[in-house]
Design an enzyme around this catalytic site. Structure first.
Site, short mmCIF file in Angstrom:
data_model
loop_
_atom_site.label_atom_id
_atom_site.label_comp_id
_atom_site.label_asym_id
_atom_site.label_seq_id
_atom_site.Cartn_x
_atom_site.Cartn_y
_atom_site.Cartn_z
N TYR A 1 50.22 46.32 43.14
CA TYR A 1 51.28 45.60 44.06
C TYR A 1 51.42 44.14 43.56
O TYR A 1 52.22 43.30 43.52
CB TYR A 1 51.21 45.64 45.52
N LYS B 1 54.24 41.91 41.84
CA LYS B 1 55.01 40.82 42.50
C LYS B 1 54.57 39.76 41.84
O LYS B 1 55.43 38.86 41.81
CB LYS B 1 54.27 40.89 44.11
#
Length: 246
Positions: free
Chosen positions: A154, A158
């Site tokens: 993640y 991101k």
């Protein structure tokens, strides 16, 4: 006059959470929205909550599929006559430490967040450059700034969205297309409220303002970036975190 009067926006992951809050606020500011989401029933239900077909439409969309995203952005043009704003918000989590994370868990998160945002940015920009302008807003995360344990997938995705946003913004700025990113912090949602209490408390303790944010507080920043209030901004990353990780 409403800030987004007459504008048409596409919101991926728009059936719930931050995506739904953005769609709701955009409609309040005079826009019409097309929601893209994997769950057709939830997306249609969201459209009804937003006021029905006069202001919103539902499109089933897997953002990892370029064909699906192309159909989504084209729906804005065919249904409402334009694509003025693109919100790349769809996301998933598959949290695990590196030792336990599977290759599939890594690939899924990268595909949805990073490739999904690339699909949305590329295809929306293609329409907007022909129209002479538009605004694209990519939803990153504070996890992409600092890296959070258990989120190598993640955090990488991101952080990648930030780099992609800046690179893409440079390519299309001269064509009147602005591309910016938002990095939310701890935002109250179904996903975060499912955290064990001890983890929630630990994260909350890192927020100088002493509270979690609300989805509507991300939506307010999205309105700013979508509107002419931010007309001289592109390639920027706005943190909406209550001061966490300053």
């Amino acid at each position: 006059m409403a800030l987004l009067e007459g504008k048409t926006a596409v919101v991926t992951g728009g059936a719930q959470g931050i995506g739904f809050a953005i769609a709701e606020r955009f409609i309040a500011e005079g826009a019409r929205v097309v929601l893209g989401d994997l769950d057709p029933e939830a997306t249609e239900a969201a459209v009804q909550k937003l006021g029905g077909a006069d202001v919103a439409r539902a499109v089933t969309c897997d953002v990892t599929s370029a064909a699906d995203v192309e159909a989504l952005v084209n729906a804005a043009v065919t249904e409402f006559g334009a694509l003025d704003v693109m919100i790349n918000n769809a996301g998933i989590t598959r949290d695990a430490t590196m030792r336990k994370m599977t290759e599939d868990q890594f690939d899924q998160v990268i595909a949805v967040h990073l490739k999904g945002t690339w699909n949305g940015t590329r295809l929306a920009a293609g329409i907007m450059r022909e129209a002479g302008g538009g605004a694209i807003i990519n939803i990153s995360s504070i996890s992409g700034k600092v890296g959070l344990m258990g989120q190598t997938n993640y955090s990488a995705a991101k952080a990648g969205i930030v780099g992609m946003t800046k690179a893409a913004a440079k390519e299309v700025a001269h064509l009147g297309v602005r591309i910016n990113a938002i990095q939310p912090g701890l935002i109250r949602s179904a996903m975060t409220e499912a955290m064990p209490q001890r983890i929630w408390d630990a994260k909350l303790a890192e927020v100088p303002m002493g509270r979690a944010g609300e989805p509507g507080e991300i939506a307010s920043v999205a309105v700013f970036l979508a509107s002419d209030l931010s007309s001289y901004m592109t390639g920027t990353v706005l943190e909406v975190t209550g001061g966490r990780y300053m």
